[in-house]
Design an enzyme around this catalytic site. Structure first.
Site, PDB file in Angstrom:
ATOM      1  N   ALA A  97     -25.438  25.153 -15.522  1.00  8.95           N
ATOM      2  CA  ALA A  97     -26.392  24.859 -14.456  1.00  8.95           C
ATOM      3  C   ALA A  97     -26.252  25.914 -13.355  1.00  8.95           C
ATOM      4  O   ALA A  97     -25.251  26.633 -13.300  1.00  8.95           O
ATOM      5  CB  ALA A  97     -26.131  23.471 -13.885  1.00  8.95           C
TER       6      ALA A  97
ATOM      7  N   GLN B 143     -25.371  25.788 -10.265  1.00  9.47           N
ATOM      8  CA  GLN B 143     -24.095  25.699  -9.543  1.00  9.47           C
ATOM      9  C   GLN B 143     -22.932  25.419 -10.505  1.00  9.47           C
ATOM     10  O   GLN B 143     -22.023  24.636 -10.210  1.00  9.47           O
ATOM     11  CB  GLN B 143     -24.169  24.625  -8.461  1.00  9.47           C
ATOM     12  N   SER B 144     -22.951  26.049 -11.666  1.00  5.79           N
ATOM     13  CA  SER B 144     -21.909  25.822 -12.673  1.00  5.79           C
ATOM     14  C   SER B 144     -20.545  26.343 -12.223  1.00  5.79           C
ATOM     15  O   SER B 144     -20.384  27.524 -11.896  1.00  5.79           O
ATOM     16  CB  SER B 144     -22.312  26.527 -13.969  1.00  5.79           C
ATOM     17  N   ASN B 145     -19.569  25.451 -12.241  1.00  2.00           N
ATOM     18  CA  ASN B 145     -18.186  25.874 -11.971  1.00  2.00           C
ATOM     19  C   ASN B 145     -17.618  26.632 -13.160  1.00  2.00           C
ATOM     20  O   ASN B 145     -16.773  27.513 -13.005  1.00  2.00           O
ATOM     21  CB  ASN B 145     -17.310  24.644 -11.710  1.00  2.00           C
TER      22      ASN B 145
ATOM     23  N   ALA C  58     -19.315  28.646 -15.103  1.00  2.00           N
ATOM     24  CA  ALA C  58     -19.811  30.024 -15.024  1.00  2.00           C
ATOM     25  C   ALA C  58     -18.940  30.842 -14.075  1.00  2.00           C
ATOM     26  O   ALA C  58     -18.522  31.961 -14.398  1.00  2.00           O
ATOM     27  CB  ALA C  58     -21.264  30.020 -14.553  1.00  2.00           C
TER      28      ALA C  58
END
Ligand SMILES: *Cc1c(COP(=O)(O)O)cnc(C)c1O
Length: 344
Positions: free
Chosen positions: A73, A75-77, A79
């Site tokens: 997503a 705001q992917s942590n 990523a």
């Protein structure tokens, strides 16, 4: 079960601490709540994906990759931790970010984890929601390979049997800590999304016959689907570890009653959980995962599912970097309605 058989590189600050939460426990008046601080794994503000990346990135290096690619997503942590791990290893990193919330807020789209992705040198591209993101990523990877890149693809959340080994290792670590401290645990509670965390924990706990019930609080899929995903991955992880069949279907329990309007959309309960942890314990939760899990834990304590005399371990999976993408969810004049820490 012998984890040293699998290639692994050190990326995380381990073991992560286990701490009591006395003020939160008193405020809720239920079980003794403890926390396992996987928000403190150290890599670019930490989080649970770093444990998975220790095994995934080792595999990428073993395969001779010069870059990694993953998806998540906006705001992917996951990523952000992948971008940081790639930077540390001198690998390229390209990330597909899926617009799951439709938010047009500047900070959601550019601050928080997105800012950190770019600081670590990763390139990103936005994708509309709803597609099979792992399939889209494989297509993009195939294009890069045609131009000579050696690409290692990491599925969303780092959730495959290799990544789940990171949470088999966490189960070993946690059991060692609580056994050493003489701390009997009645229940472990954590956020579950792409399933690797719960699948790895379930596998590790089952392989060691710990008999500690594990509850994943869902952030996206309905319960039946979430449990199916976790169980399938746990079965594959146990197979990889050489203990096929170690995890039974009954070991996999998810509660998906706290998703609210959808993935990445804050709920009143999650905002209250953020306030309670911040004001009682000085601990930051995130609105997408850890605070929804905490909201579930808090509601279940109030509903009598966990009671005085019990000891619950809350696994903090990280994510606070996303707070800076969600400033609009908070009333910045001070306290927002819903905070009960004041009453405590
Ligand atoms: C990814 C993530 C989770 C969920 O873990 P899965 O292994 O994807 O189920 C929980 N909390 C945070 C903060 C995360 O980034």
């Amino acid at each position: 079960m012998h984890l040293a058989r699998f290639p692994r590189i050190s990326l995380a600050h381990l073991p992560t601490p286990i701490e009591p939460l006395p003020r939160l426990s008193a405020a809720l008046g239920g079980p003794e709540i403890w926390i396992k601080r996987d928000d403190c794994t150290g890599l670019s503000t930490g989080g649970n994906k770093t444990r998975k990346l220790e095994f995934l990135m080792a595999e990428a290096l073993a395969e001779g990759a010069d870059m990694v690619m993953t998806q998540g997503a906006t705001q992917s942590n996951h990523a952000r931790q992948t971008a940081a791990a790639a930077a540390r290893l001198g690998l390229g990193c390209h990330i597909l970010l899926e617009d799951r919330t439709g938010s047009k807020a500047h900070n959601y789209n550019h601050n928080g984890n997105v800012l950190l992705d770019h600081l670590h040198g990763a390139t990103t591209e936005m994708c509309p929601s709803g597609g099979d993101m792992n399939a889209v990523m494989e297509k993009v990877a195939a294009e890069r390979r045609k131009t000579g890149a050696s690409v290692y693809t990491i599925p969303g959340g780092g959730s495959n049997p290799t990544g789940a080994l990171g949470y088999v290792n966490a189960a070993l670590e946690m059991l060692g800590q609580v056994n050493e401290a003489g701390l009997a645990i009645d229940h472990i509670v954590h956020a579950t999304g792409s399933a690797g965390t719960q699948a790895g924990l379930a596998t590790g706990l089952a392989a060691m016959n710990a008999n500690i019930p594990l509850l994943g609080i869902g952030v996206r899929a309905p319960q039946a689907k979430q449990e199916e995903n976790v169980f399938a991955l746990a079965a594959a992880t146990a197979e990889k570890l050489g203990c096929p069949g170690a995890v039974t279907r009954g070991d996999v329990v998810a509660n998906c009653d706290y998703v609210g309007d959808g993935y990445g959309i804050p709920t009143p309960g999650c905002l209250e959980a953020i306030a309670l942890f911040a004001e009682c314990e000085g601990i930051l939760l995130d609105p997408v995962y850890s605070a929804k899990a905490a909201a579930g834990l808090i509601d279940m304590i109030r509903g009598g599912d966990f009671t005085a005399g019990q000891r619950v371990m809350f696994l903090h999976t990280g994510g606070a970097a996303a707070l800076f993408g969600y400033d609009g969810a908070f009333d910045m004049t001070g306290k927002w309605t819903g905070s009960t820490a004041e009453a405590a």
